[in-house]
Design a protein around this motif. Structure first.
Motif, mmCIF file in Angstrom:
data_model
loop_
_atom_site.group_PDB
_atom_site.id
_atom_site.type_symbol
_atom_site.label_atom_id
_atom_site.label_comp_id
_atom_site.label_asym_id
_atom_site.label_seq_id
_atom_site.Cartn_x
_atom_site.Cartn_y
_atom_site.Cartn_z
ATOM 1 N N ALA A 185 0.830 -1.208 0.000
ATOM 2 C CA ALA A 185 0.000 0.000 0.000
ATOM 3 C C ALA A 185 0.864 1.257 0.000
ATOM 4 C CB ALA A 185 -0.928 -0.004 1.211
ATOM 5 N N LEU A 186 1.938 1.256 0.785
ATOM 6 C CA LEU A 186 2.842 2.409 0.828
ATOM 7 C C LEU A 186 3.429 2.695 -0.546
ATOM 8 C CD1 LEU A 186 4.608 4.553 2.215
ATOM 9 C CD2 LEU A 186 6.222 2.713 2.757
ATOM 10 N N VAL A 187 3.939 1.667 -1.217
ATOM 11 C CA VAL A 187 4.569 1.903 -2.507
ATOM 12 C C VAL A 187 3.517 2.200 -3.572
ATOM 13 C CG1 VAL A 187 4.689 -0.471 -3.404
ATOM 14 C CG2 VAL A 187 6.557 1.122 -3.869
ATOM 15 N N ASN A 188 2.277 1.694 -3.428
ATOM 16 C CA ASN A 188 1.200 2.072 -4.347
ATOM 17 C C ASN A 188 0.868 3.553 -4.216
ATOM 18 O OD1 ASN A 188 0.734 -0.323 -5.737
ATOM 19 N ND2 ASN A 188 -0.774 -1.085 -4.281
ATOM 20 N N GLU A 189 0.842 4.057 -2.987
ATOM 21 C CA GLU A 189 0.628 5.495 -2.791
ATOM 22 C C GLU A 189 1.776 6.298 -3.401
ATOM 23 O OE1 GLU A 189 -2.225 7.095 0.605
ATOM 24 O OE2 GLU A 189 -0.245 6.513 1.348
ATOM 25 N N PRO A 231 5.024 -1.401 -6.725
ATOM 26 C CA PRO A 231 3.578 -1.181 -6.884
ATOM 27 C C PRO A 231 2.971 -2.123 -7.908
ATOM 28 C CG PRO A 231 4.781 0.488 -8.085
ATOM 29 C CD PRO A 231 5.808 -0.330 -7.345
ATOM 30 N N GLY A 232 1.680 -2.094 -7.993
ATOM 31 C CA GLY A 232 0.968 -2.918 -8.958
ATOM 32 C C GLY A 232 -0.481 -2.492 -9.044
ATOM 33 N N PRO A 233 -1.270 -3.210 -9.828
ATOM 34 C CA PRO A 233 -2.662 -2.816 -10.048
ATOM 35 C C PRO A 233 -3.594 -3.153 -8.893
ATOM 36 C CG PRO A 233 -2.187 -4.838 -11.229
ATOM 37 C CD PRO A 233 -0.882 -4.372 -10.642
ATOM 38 N N GLY A 234 -3.090 -3.808 -7.852
ATOM 39 C CA GLY A 234 -3.907 -4.228 -6.709
ATOM 40 C C GLY A 234 -3.255 -5.426 -6.060
ATOM 41 N N TYR A 243 -7.619 3.356 -10.172
ATOM 42 C CA TYR A 243 -6.541 4.223 -10.656
ATOM 43 C C TYR A 243 -5.981 3.708 -11.984
ATOM 44 C CZ TYR A 243 -1.973 6.516 -10.864
ATOM 45 O OH TYR A 243 -0.876 7.229 -11.267
ATOM 46 N N VAL A 244 -5.787 2.394 -12.100
ATOM 47 C CA VAL A 244 -5.288 1.819 -13.360
ATOM 48 C C VAL A 244 -6.264 2.101 -14.497
ATOM 49 C CG1 VAL A 244 -4.759 -0.342 -14.549
ATOM 50 C CG2 VAL A 244 -3.895 0.048 -12.241
ATOM 51 N N GLY A 257 7.477 1.827 -22.809
ATOM 52 C CA GLY A 257 6.045 2.044 -22.682
ATOM 53 C C GLY A 257 5.785 2.989 -21.538
ATOM 54 N N HIS A 258 4.570 2.973 -21.055
ATOM 55 C CA HIS A 258 4.202 3.802 -19.914
ATOM 56 C C HIS A 258 4.101 2.924 -18.680
ATOM 57 C CE1 HIS A 258 3.096 7.285 -22.489
ATOM 58 N NE2 HIS A 258 2.818 6.322 -23.371
ATOM 59 N N ARG A 259 4.691 3.377 -17.597
ATOM 60 C CA ARG A 259 4.655 2.611 -16.340
ATOM 61 C C ARG A 259 3.670 3.233 -15.370
ATOM 62 N NH1 ARG A 259 10.975 1.046 -14.951
ATOM 63 N NH2 ARG A 259 11.269 -0.424 -16.682
ATOM 64 N N LEU A 260 3.218 2.406 -14.440
ATOM 65 C CA LEU A 260 2.240 2.852 -13.451
ATOM 66 C C LEU A 260 2.774 4.038 -12.665
ATOM 67 C CD1 LEU A 260 -0.558 1.948 -12.463
ATOM 68 C CD2 LEU A 260 0.601 0.644 -10.677
#
Length: 423
Positions: free
Chosen positions: A222-226, A257-260, A300-301, A420-423
Motif C-alpha cells: 500500500a505504501l509503494v502504491n501510494e 507497486p501494482g494494479p492491486g 486508478y489503473v 512504454g508507460h509505467r504505473l
C-alpha cells in the motif's frame, strides 16, 4: 495400510507439504473430499485449482511413484500418526474468515482420531482459532482431550505459490503447541521435512505470526502504491526511486507497486477475529488504511488507461484493450482476489472492447460474460489500441511485447525503461 502422515486438503497449501514429506521418505496419504481433485492427482495430473506453479504434473507423478496416496476415504485418517489440516480459508463479504472448510476437515478427522496422534493446523486463521474453533470440534467428535490424549499445534504455512527461490525444506517452520509436549511433538514431525524449526510460546503466538507476515506485505505494498500515484503526479520515475532506494543495506526492503493485491494471503484485521462475531471494537488502523489504498488501485489503473487513450486521440468507448496476465500473481493460475477482474469490469463500463491473454488461464469471464482470449499474443498487442500488462508471466517476451504494442501500460515496471508507460 497405516501411514505416517495425512495431509488434509490437497490445494496450494497441502500439496507442497505432501511433496516435501514424500521426498523425506515419510509414508503420506492425501485426503480431500473433492473426488475430481483426487482423481486428477491419482492420474498424475494437477487439478486446475492446484496449478499455481508450486508443483508440476511431473512432480506429482514422482510423488505417486514414491508412495503418495490421494484419497477421498476419511477412514484412512484413522491410520496415521500425524494429521495436518491444510483446508482453504477465504474472507467473506463481511471480511470475516470463513472457517467452514477447516470445520469439515476437523469433523472428518475427529471420528477417526486415535490417542497419541499429532494434529497440526496450517490454514490461515485468526489468533485463537486453534483453541477456540478447532479444538472443540476435535474433542467433541473423538471423545479425546487435546494436550492429554492427542497433541495439537498450529504452524503458519509459508508456501510461496509460483516461487522457485525457496524450497519447502529451506523455509523455517514456526510451531506453537497447546502444551510444551504438543510443541515438541510438532517439532519432531516438522524436523523431518524442514531444516529449521522455530518454537513459538503457544498456538496464538504462532497464529499471530501469520497475521503479522501477511499484514506486513499488505501495508508495504500500500505504501509503494501510494508512492506510485504521488510520483506520477509530480513527474518522478518511481521505478528509478525504488532501484536506488534498495541499495541501502539497512532499514529498507524494496516493495513494488501494482494494479492491486490478491491471492490467498489476505490481510487479517483483528476487528474480525472470531467466528463467534467477537470484536475488539477497533481496527488495526494501518491495515485499514492499506485496504483503502490497495482497493483504489484498480480504479486508478482504469483512469490511467482512459487518460493514455485520450492523450493518443482515442476514446475509451470502443477502444480495443488487451489485458495481459489475469491471475493474482505471475506464473500461477489462481485468480483469487486478482485486480484484473475489477479493472476489466470498469473498462467494460467505459465501453472498451476487451480481450485478454494468460498462458495459465484458458477461459475468463467478467460480469457474467466470456472475455475473448487472444490466440497470438503479439498480433493481438499490435492490433489493440492499448495493451495493459497486469502480470509479467515468465513466458512473456517483454522486450518484444513493448515493440509490438501500439500503446503499452506496464503496471509492474518490468518492461524495458522507455519502452512504454509505467504505473
Amino acid at each position: 495400510m497405516p501411514a505416517d502422515l495425512a495431509v488434509i486438503g490437497l490445494g496450494h497449501l497441502g500439496l507442497p507439504l505432501a511433496q516435501a514429506a514424500t521426498a523425506a521418505g515419510i509414508d503420506t496419504i492425501g485426503y480431500d473430499p473433492d473426488p475430481h481433485t483426487v482423481a486428477e492427482l491419482r492420474a498424475g495430473r494437477l487439478p486446475p485449482e492446484c496449478a499455481d506453479g508450486s508443483l508440476t504434473a511431473a512432480e506429482v507423478r514422482r510423488m505417486l511413484a514414491a508412495g503418495f496416496r490421494p484419497t477421498t476415504a476419511d477412514a484412512e485418517l484413522g491410520k496415521v500418526r500425524t494429521a495436518v489440516i491444510c483446508a482453504p480459508t477465504r474472507l467473506g463479504e463481511d471480511r470475516a474468515l470463513d472457517l467452514s472448510a477447516i470445520g469439515a476437515a476437523a469433523r472428518a478427522l475427529a471420528v477417526r482420531l486415535r490417542p497419541h496422534t499429532t494434529v497440526l493446523l496450517e490454514s490461515p486463521v485468526y489468533p485463537g482459532a486453534t483453541e477456540e474453533y478447532l479444538r472443540p470440534l476435535l474433542e467433541s467428535g473423538s471423545g479425546l482431550r487435546a494436550g492429554q490424549d492427542f497433541h495439537l499445534a498450529y504452524s503458519p504455512s509459508r508456501v510461496d505459490p509460483g516461487g522457485k527461490r525457496h524450497g519447502y525444506a529451506g523455509i523455517p517452520k514456526v510451531i506453537g503447541g497447546l502444551t510444551p509436549a504438543c510443541t515438541e511433538a510438532a517439532a519432531a514431525f516438522y524436523g523431518r521435512v524442514c531444516e529449521k524449526v522455530v518454537r513459538a510460546r503457544g498456538p496464538r503466538e504462532a497464529e499471530a505470526v501469520r497475521v503479522l507476515e501477511t499484514n506486513y506485505r499488505y501495508v508495504n505494498i500500500a505504501l509503494v502504491n501510494e508512492m506510485a500515484v504521488f510520483c506520477h503526479d509530480i513527474g518522478v520515475d518511481l521505478w528509478d526511486v525504488v532501484r536506488c532506494a534498495e541499495t541501502k543495506p539497512f532499514g529498507f526492503q524494496a516493495f513494488r507497486p501494482g494494479p492491486g493485491v490478491g491471492g490467498p494471503g489476505v490481510p487479517i484485521d483483528p476487528n474480525y477475529l472470531s467466528y463467534q462475531g467477537r470484536s475488539l471494537g477497533y481496527p488495526l488502523r494501518m491495515v485499514e488504511v492499506a485496504q483503502e489504498v490497495n482497493g483504489r488501485m484498480p480504479r486508478y489503473v482504469t483512469q490511467r488507461c482512459a487518460t493514455l487513450l485520450n492523450e493518443h486521440g482515442k476514446s475509451a468507448r470502443g477502444a480495443r484493450v488487451l489485458l495481459l496476465g489475469v491471475s493474482y500473481k505471475a506464473d500461477v493460475s489462481d485468480q483469487q482476489g486478482s485486480p484484473a477482474r475489477e479493472i476489466a469490469s470498469r473498462l467494460m463500463e467505459l465501453g472498451a472492447q476487451l480481450s485478454y491473454h494468460d498462458p495459465h488461464v484458458p477461459q475468463w469471464r467478467v460480469l457474467g460474460r466470456p472475455v475473448p482470449r487472444a490466440d497470438s499474443l503479439y498480433e493481438a498487442a499490435a492490433a489493440a489500441d492499448l495493451t495493459v500488462l497486469l502480470q509479467p508471466h515468465r513466458t512473456y517476451d517483454l522486450q518484444g511485447l513493448a515493440v509490438k504494442a501500439q500503446l503499452l501500460l506496464d503496471t509492474r515496471g518490468t518492461t524495458p525503461a522507455g519502452a512504454g508507460h509505467r504505473l
